[in-house]
Design an enzyme around this catalytic site. Structure first.
Site, short mmCIF file in Angstrom:
data_model
loop_
_atom_site.label_atom_id
_atom_site.label_comp_id
_atom_site.label_asym_id
_atom_site.label_seq_id
_atom_site.Cartn_x
_atom_site.Cartn_y
_atom_site.Cartn_z
N TYR A 434 94.20 44.00 47.45
CA TYR A 434 92.75 44.13 47.21
C TYR A 434 92.27 45.58 47.20
CZ TYR A 434 91.75 43.51 52.39
OH TYR A 434 91.66 43.58 53.75
N GLU A 435 91.05 45.75 46.79
CA GLU A 435 90.46 47.09 46.63
C GLU A 435 91.28 47.92 45.62
OE1 GLU A 435 87.53 47.35 48.19
OE2 GLU A 435 87.28 49.21 47.08
#
Lengths: 592, 592
Positions: A434-435
């Site tokens: 994620y990110e």
């Protein structure tokens, strides 16, 4: 159940011996002396150890539940969140005018480490809120700031980030969520967002969703994206709550880990939202938060590794199995503890040397953010932008590796959920995704950051390493096992950069095919620099006769391990990079 | 749900182009021509694709349940097991006199690959039974063979292995389970065993537990361990079932993965058992099965990686995200498929090149086992003993890496259970742990196998690589990208062996501290040799104009990728090994 203790001595070493924060010319740093930071970190460590860590496996085994459209968090989470709120831990670096403590970001980072180590899924509720706070602080109107910031700082209300849609994650230009302007200046938001961490829960009165959407008629692609504030519960200008907004949880995802955090599919069905910042400038608004958000994920990576390491170390000292090859270490007992075996040592030293290096890098990165935000220092801003993909990508890859390695120390027990080691690996796994998945971090580093400021920033980084080596080559501690490996690794890294320069223009794939290796190389060089600087600081402390000699001697030995055993990876990465795009791209799509 | 198709073309290539099995002088090999093996592998592939793969996620999400002391398997497992039994798939290499098909072990291995890829947890029920069959075949009395082997070959009864106890896994000398001799020649077995795969279930009439235990009064440590047959249900000499034996399931473990397989705590409370082989020679009996068992786990490692790769490849071709840096590849669509991006390619090529190399190595290992068992060839026996820890340790480390990398291709979806990618990683994780954790494999390799036969076997392996390079240096295909990297990597490996010889005697820790790196180095050299041999075979086929040109060209290109991008790892491993024991052992236990 694994227990966790915040590594206060090491955190203090990084802040004071290595970074010497009180001597840095950054507003707010002068007051951060040893006693002050120790008091804060010790209290944070207690909350982590006594309140959050005991709920880590509870959160994993119970998970969140969706009941009648409302997400229920695991037993104990509500009470723990109250404890965290009441302690003021949600607003370390929030402005005093918004009810925060006004401390620098480096203190937020340091306080966050034990919270993340102890219970990452829980910490994400406050982490996303911090992100929403930062976005509104940077882009909100005065009225929006006055309304939302105090409530987000206290976590009375929490926040979320809504980017991904079922058909688009990385490529946000494909986004379909619409925002239709209304006569009263609000917008009607319609669309579906997925992977929304902390998307719904039962621990706060309201949730402030920050949602990326397209205003019809705007530019194509990412240039037509705007950012909106969409509260779960509508409210008046004083924040008094009214009716539910037209936003609902479509589904709660079953994930590999972070079960204690609610990952939601969010449905916006003409929900009322307000523009945050300028129309069509939503991507820019997101980017201003990105360094912090990605650094936060890098911290999650090594903080999970640290927690797993602590558990593995305790087990290695306790579990009796086999005999040391050099003769019994525990002759009275039926066998020796695992820690006598060289391959177990290798494993523990890998984890220890990585976690300590990663801590130094992350806290250093946080000081650069402070220098940028508090002093407006453009060089620090540029440097942290360069380092951010490395912190995110390298530290999460290695943090997951650590969690996996820690499982291995437990043997078969590492695979059984009740021992808690599987959870560290499963939770840490998300940080690589994620990110911005780590492949995207590598692309950002090689495709964007190397060329930023005409290459001046990366050249400055090379120069920093070179200068350090030149200035310290006579240092007795550093000349034995630090300077030479760092110089060699840095030379490899520069050679890779040179290869990209020479080949990237005519064969862009040549740079991109090597981007992941470059990210790891730069990770090793950066951690090598951290280790050399830490060894220098430790040697100075030993010379001065201050503090705990054993601690400083162990620090130097741990650094020597990292230099001897990890920096040689740069040779491998360079060889791969120099093999170019051809081996990577040789096969036609049909030939797979 | 990920779909799976057995890579028949590649399996056939390994058996016929690479290994040329019909030309090998091993009894039973002459009849294994292309058509014969294709027919078997295609049928096995259908069972894997149509029966087993659809149950993989069912097994994961439902898991096994312990109800009133009996383990219930997931929905569909019973019926699938009947299908597998009825197809004769449980007894490919069992003797015809015991109802098997009498085929060589290499065919068992090749058939097993798709079964493991499709559903590893399910396959373990038959895998453990195969192990019990092998043990009784090697060490049982004629009466034991006549009674048990037909039932195990058909999986009418299944088998288990009982080694580990709560306080001892690797160090079996600490074992406490007791076997007290009875007047009728049987023994009463008392103790607790843990991590018993397939320990109980509802898919067979009886379970044959093979249990390690100590006969009171016997020698201390591992020299006093004996092996016993302990059936779940007692039976007469014709196998007619009678009363339940005093063995019960104490607990069903909650694990990170392989939920479809029942991992049990088994309690033996004076259970009736019979000695298998000689008293106090239980460890030796276990060791005779070890090469096969460990090779089977190595196969699990890469087979899970293969299944994950197939899913990632399909997703990379399907998912549209971003544009190729060299210009749109799918100009009509809203974006290009993931596979155009160099870093996704790198990821796919890592997986593809590893899986194909691992397949070659494992099947080659299986032919060495056949040469040893069927022709009594001592050199093959010695060579496969040397290679076994590499096959087990390296292929499972890399197989897990592949499964993790495949998850990464899916981005956020890789973390969500319904997409199935998390399961591959969670299932593959156990292969690094069981059947001797990979650190133990490295210890076995460096501490035992290198010195076996006075070092002659490992020197023979080096010689094999050297001879291959010398004989093929003029080969046009191999001279471009194969011979040089293989020579260089092999030189590094020999340098590491030399370092151990020179330092290991006076500093045993110096060898042990480098053991894990040596195992990986040897893995790369071995896969490098496989790739060079495969490239040669592919070039010959191209020259002869037989078969599918695209397949052979892709094979050579994939090999070049492995050589260019993975063999440089040996330099890093050598540097680590040559840093010796000092960095690894520097810290006192208290300094951690």
């Amino acid at each position: 159940m694994p227990s966790y203790n915040a590594p206060i001595d090491d955190m203090q070493f990084v802040l004071h011996d290595l970074l010497k924060i009180t001597e840095r010319d950054v507003p707010g740093y002068a007051e951060l002396d040893r006693d002050f930071t120790a008091a804060i970190l010790e209290e944070a460590g207690k909350v982590a150890r006594d309140v959050l860590a005991p709920l880590n496996m509870v959160g994993d085994s119970q998970g969140c539940r969706l009941e009648n459209g409302v997400v229920r968090t695991p037993d104990g989470f509500r009470e723990a969140f109250d404890t965290v709120r009441e302690g003021g831990w949600t607003a370390i670096d929030a402005g005093e005018e918004f009810g925060g403590q006004g401390l620098p970001y480096v203190m937020h980072t340091a306080v966050n480490e034990p919270f993340v180590s102890a219970n990452m899924a829980f910490n994400m509720y406050q982490g996303l809120t911090h992100g929403a706070y930062t976005a509104i602080l940077a882009h909100g109107s005065e009225a929006q700031k006055a309304l939302y910031l105090p409530r987000l700082a206290s976590c009375e209300w929490t926040g979320t980030m809504n980017l991904t849609e079922p058909h688009c994650g990385t490529d946000l230009g494909l986004m379909r969520t619409k925002a239709e302007p209304q006569d009263d200046g609000s917008y009607k938001i319609t669309g579906q967002k997925i992977f929304i961490s902390s998307g719904d829960h039962d621990m706060a009165d309201n949730i402030v969703h920050l949602v990326l959407a397209k205003i019809p008629g705007g530019p194509e692609g990412t240039k037509g994206i705007s950012l909106f504030i969409v509260p779960k519960v509508l409210h008046d200008e004083e924040g008094k709550l009214g009716a539910r907004n037209a936003v609902s949880v479509g589904k709660l995802e079953e994930k590999m880990g972070i079960h204690g955090n609610s990952t939601c599919v969010m449905n916006y069905d003409g929900a009322t939202g307000w523009l945050l910042g300028e129309a069509h400038k939503g991507m820019r608004a997101m980017f201003t938060m990105m360094n912090e958000a990605r650094m936060g994920v890098g911290l999650q990576g090594f903080a999970q590794g640290e927690a797993a390491y602590q558990a593995a170390l305790a087990y290695a000292k306790d579990r009796l199995q086999g005999r040391a090859v050099t003769g019994p270490a525990n002759p009275e007992g039926p066998a020796d503890p695992l820690i006598v075996h060289p391959d177990i040592r290798r494993n523990l030293m890998d984890m220890k040397s990585f976690a300590e290096g990663a801590r130094a890098l992350t806290y250093w990165g946080a000081t650069l953010i402070d220098a940028s935000h508090r002093s407006g220092d453009a060089d620090s801003e540029a440097l942290v932008s360069l380092l951010t993909p490395v912190i995110k990508g390298f530290l999460t890859d290695k943090g997951f590796e650590m969690a996996t390695a820690a499982q291995q120390v437990y043997g078969g027990h590492g695979y059984i959920e009740e021992w808690g080691m599987s959870q560290f690996a499963r939770d840490a796994r998300i940080t690589m995704i994620y990110e911005g998945a780590n492949g995207i971090q590598a692309l950002d580093l090689v495709g964007r950051k190397l060329a930023a400021n005409g290459g001046k920033t990366v050249m400055g980084f090379f120069e920093m390493v070179k200068t350090f080596c030149a200035e310290n080559k006579e240092n007795e501690t550093l000349s034995s096992g630090f300077i030479e490996p760092l110089k060699a690794a840095s030379k490899d890294l520069q050679a890779a950069g040179m290869f990209f320069m020479q080949n990237g223009m005519k064969t862009p794939n040549a740079a991109l095919a090597g981007s992941y290796d470059f990210m790891h190389m730069m990770g090793h060089v950066t951690l090598g620099l951290m280790w050399a600087q830490m060894a220098k600081a430790a040697a100075e402390a030993l010379e001065a006769g201050t503090g705990n000699r054993d601690f400083y001697e162990a620090k130097i030995a741990t650094g020597r391990y990292y230099m001897a055993r990890h920096l040689p990876a740069t040779k491998m990465h360079l060889a791969r990079i120099e093999s170019g795009a051809e081996p990577v791209m040789a096969l036609a799509e049909e030939a797979f």
